[in-house]
Design an enzyme around this catalytic site. Sequence first.
Site, PDB file in Angstrom:
ATOM      1  N   LYS A  66     112.843  94.706  45.346  1.00  0.00           N
ATOM      2  CA  LYS A  66     113.913  95.667  45.817  1.00  0.00           C
ATOM      3  C   LYS A  66     112.822  96.158  47.009  1.00  0.00           C
ATOM      4  CE  LYS A  66     116.907  99.395  46.516  1.00  0.00           C
ATOM      5  NZ  LYS A  66     117.716  98.647  47.409  1.00  0.00           N
ATOM      6  N   ASN A  90     127.483  95.374  49.315  1.00  0.00           N
ATOM      7  CA  ASN A  90     126.388  96.259  49.174  1.00  0.00           C
ATOM      8  C   ASN A  90     125.781  97.441  50.325  1.00  0.00           C
ATOM      9  OD1 ASN A  90     123.490  96.863  49.332  1.00  0.00           O
ATOM     10  ND2 ASN A  90     124.201  94.571  48.956  1.00  0.00           N
ATOM     11  N   GLY A  93     121.360 101.531  51.014  1.00  0.00           N
ATOM     12  CA  GLY A  93     120.799 102.526  52.169  1.00  0.00           C
ATOM     13  C   GLY A  93     119.631 102.448  52.089  1.00  0.00           C
ATOM     14  N   LEU A  94     118.788 101.796  50.981  1.00  0.00           N
ATOM     15  CA  LEU A  94     117.319 101.771  50.657  1.00  0.00           C
ATOM     16  C   LEU A  94     116.714 102.620  49.927  1.00  0.00           C
ATOM     17  CD1 LEU A  94     115.538 100.581  54.544  1.00  0.00           C
ATOM     18  CD2 LEU A  94     116.189  99.217  51.947  1.00  0.00           C
ATOM     19  N   CYS A 151     117.713  93.862  57.205  1.00  0.00           N
ATOM     20  CA  CYS A 151     118.537  94.687  56.094  1.00  0.00           C
ATOM     21  C   CYS A 151     119.513  95.074  57.645  1.00  0.00           C
ATOM     22  CB  CYS A 151     118.405  96.011  54.957  1.00  0.00           C
ATOM     23  SG  CYS A 151     119.155  96.447  54.462  1.00  0.00           S
ATOM     24  N   ILE A 213     119.030  83.815  54.288  1.00  0.00           N
ATOM     25  CA  ILE A 213     119.309  84.932  55.447  1.00  0.00           C
ATOM     26  C   ILE A 213     119.635  86.221  54.373  1.00  0.00           C
ATOM     27  CG2 ILE A 213     120.476  83.361  56.605  1.00  0.00           C
ATOM     28  CD1 ILE A 213     123.375  84.066  55.330  1.00  0.00           C
TER      29      ILE A 213
HETATM   30  C1  DHB Z   1     118.907  96.969  50.876  1.00  0.00           C
HETATM   31  C2  DHB Z   1     120.471  96.341  51.429  1.00  0.00           C
HETATM   32  C3  DHB Z   1     120.010  94.894  52.109  1.00  0.00           C
HETATM   33  O1  DHB Z   1     120.605  94.007  52.425  1.00  0.00           O
HETATM   34  C4  DHB Z   1     118.538  94.629  52.118  1.00  0.00           C
HETATM   35  O2  DHB Z   1     117.819  93.799  52.742  1.00  0.00           O
HETATM   36  C5  DHB Z   1     117.867  95.397  51.870  1.00  0.00           C
HETATM   37  C6  DHB Z   1     118.254  97.295  50.801  1.00  0.00           C
HETATM   38  C7  DHB Z   1     119.770  98.859  50.622  1.00  0.00           C
HETATM   39  O3  DHB Z   1     120.901  98.964  51.252  1.00  0.00           O
HETATM   40  O4  DHB Z   1     119.077  99.093  50.028  1.00  0.00           O
END
Ligand code: DHB
Length: 328
Positions: A66, A90, A93-94, A151, A213
């Site tokens: 992650k 999705n 939000g990291l 992201c 990508i």
């Molecule tokens: C998240 C989404 C992404 O596409 C990514 O590359 C990293 C994190 C996320 O929503 O946490």
Amino acid sequence: MKKSLRKLETKCTRNGSFLSDILSLEINIENIKLRNPFILASGILDVTPSLFFRVASSGAGAIVTKTVTLEERKGFDNPVITDAPCGLINSMGLPNPGIKYFVNKYVKSIIDKIDIPIILSIGPSSVKDVYEMSNIVLDSGLKWIEINASCPHVKGHGLTVLGDESMLGEIIRVTKKKLSNFLIFVKISAHITNLAKIAETIFSSGADGIVAINTLRAIAIDIWSKKPILGGIFGGLSGPAIKPVALRCVYELYQYFPEKVIIGVGGISSWRDAIEFFLAGASAIQIGSVIAFKDLNIFKELNDGVIKYLNKEGYDSINEIIGLAHRF
Ligand code: DHB
């Protein structure tokens, strides 16, 4: 019963031998050996050590974690995921506990026990971020970093970094300088019109490869509440819907930089999809959303399918088919 049937099936023979005994899918990405080119993409089942072991025992060639940031992030409010025709949107939000906690608590405890490479995905928002992150990673046992420059829905991260070429270049240079023995890959987005120029910046700044990508910036709207569905409003579209776009990016990257390592990701759901990406020029591929639909058996399916394809077409290794779609 099923198992023995599978064995019989795979023994479609070259001189009576099991294909998997004579046709290896092992590859080398620079100095790192992968037992096969099928890598778990960032964001799927890759948060805790027990999940890492489950993925490894399902047959993956490597795991991307992650994305972690310098500081802890809570992520967006629910809902964080919704479905779309041929995919998912999705908007997590990291969320993550911060790189220090993640590396010390999760990575260090398993890095010597797991038999496949762990690739740490980092989401810096500045050069200072990446400098500090590199210090934390230095003695972690990790050897491979994926910089998330794509992201699509967290301000200041991902696409913001990709959109600032001089910052992107500096982030890569600092990472490569601090982590000189690491492989440094950069995950990019299809949300750019100057793919060749950005790829040139990425490689000339010292990156070892590009991952193409990330999800595509997207939205879903609830017609009854008349509001965006996702808590973060915008999300990232993944799954089969984005496969042709991902394949196009890999194909173009290979046209410009045939000597460089390109890892394909985006909607790959079957061994046939995987073959398309190798023919387009990918040295390896990452697997994400399909796991939500098919579960972790996808890794075995890909291994079996690709081995049979290579045998049927008369090849001895995956390297022989990389980029073949460019020869016409
Ligand atoms: C998240 C989404 C992404 O596409 C990514 O590359 C990293 C994190 C996320 O929503 O946490």
